[in-house]
Design an enzyme around this catalytic site. Sequence first.
Site, PDB file in Angstrom:
ATOM      1  N   ASP A 251      31.298  36.922  57.702  1.00 55.00           N
ATOM      2  CA  ASP A 251      31.419  37.858  56.583  1.00 55.00           C
ATOM      3  C   ASP A 251      32.885  38.239  56.452  1.00 55.00           C
ATOM      4  O   ASP A 251      33.475  38.810  57.379  1.00 55.00           O
ATOM      5  CB  ASP A 251      30.563  39.104  56.858  1.00 55.00           C
ATOM      6  CG  ASP A 251      30.579  40.106  55.715  1.00 55.00           C
ATOM      7  OD1 ASP A 251      31.456  40.012  54.829  1.00 55.00           O
ATOM      8  OD2 ASP A 251      29.707  40.994  55.702  1.00 55.00           O
ATOM      9  N   HIS A 269      37.346  39.621  42.325  1.00 51.85           N
ATOM     10  CA  HIS A 269      36.862  40.292  41.104  1.00 51.85           C
ATOM     11  C   HIS A 269      35.414  40.763  41.246  1.00 51.85           C
ATOM     12  O   HIS A 269      34.940  41.547  40.426  1.00 51.85           O
ATOM     13  CB  HIS A 269      37.038  39.404  39.869  1.00 51.85           C
ATOM     14  CG  HIS A 269      36.145  38.208  39.841  1.00 51.85           C
ATOM     15  ND1 HIS A 269      36.093  37.349  38.765  1.00 51.85           N
ATOM     16  CD2 HIS A 269      35.263  37.699  40.739  1.00 51.85           C
ATOM     17  CE1 HIS A 269      35.224  36.385  38.999  1.00 51.85           C
ATOM     18  NE2 HIS A 269      34.712  36.586  40.184  1.00 51.85           N
TER      19      HIS A 269
END
Length: 364
Positions: A251, A269
Amino acid sequence: MTSTGAGELLQAEAELWCHAFGYLKSMALQCAIKLGIPNAIHRCGGAASLPELHAALPVAASKRPCLSRIMTFLAASGIFGVETPEDGEVTGVRYHLTAASRLLVEDESGSGGHACLSQLVLLIMTPIHFRASQSLADWLKDEDDAAAAETPFMAAHGASFYGFASRDAEFGACFNEAMGSDSRFVAETMVRECGPVFAGLTSLVDAGGGDGTTARAITRAFPHVRCSVLELPHVVDAAPADGTVEFIVGDMLEFIPPADAVLLKFVLHNWSDEDCVRILKQTKEAISTREPKGKVIIIDVVLGSSSCKQIREAQLSLDLCMMMLFPGKQRGEQVWHKMFLEAGFTRYKISPVLGSRSLIEVFP
């Protein structure tokens, strides 16, 4: 108060019609892709008459006159070009591919031609996306719903975007294919236009790199760069393993393995500013021992990076899309600068060489 003349009001009415009927542009383009019109024109040598399209496409004979109207609309929108004979005979009209519609042609030869963006366009036009956009006004007004649903997508579908994609196999497959085609398109351009970015690097981690499409393209173009892909377990499990790149389960909010460079392609984004800073701090840790070569390579939108009206509109459309689907957003240079400083970086370089997106190099 300045009075408005009749001509100006009628022009304004036409402008409102164009906005209100804007969805028809999307639906006509969707229709063209589903019928295979770009592929048919390509097979005809790049230009085709209406009779040739009638013969090549699965359009019922009784509805062939409608195809002419759709092609006229798409030509007026710039998706196809049109050549009209001097006598004005409809059957003599020929439609040809433009730069935009060439990106919708599938590489049927298997020769590795340019990436086809049809699946990406179809993903954007799915009813699932459309329903999320229809929830926008209610989501903005409802305090309770805003607290329960982080995005309009969640308000419409009762799940986050990735949660929905994981439980709806058809939508999930559509999303994966669309992201793969986008990665191929960007990777082709990046390795062709941005070679100096990879000079001196020996290792690179593509964080959130999906099925490894971009990492493989970098490895093929720059064999001196050893590429790894950091992804979540279910993505790694589904990724094709051909030995070209190494897949690492993890992760990016918690850990990024060390390398000369970390690549974040169309990743940040999706995230809030706070989470972006967390990710950027992890990238700095990953490259901190690799100085002076160490850097982060970001491919993302920098709002206002181009004076081109179409690119500006595309960037703002992407920003609105992010607001509907994720907690993230597109950012201008000032916001990027602020996040880089908060993450501990000292300098950066923005190169607007990827159309609506820019390549950003960030240095410790």
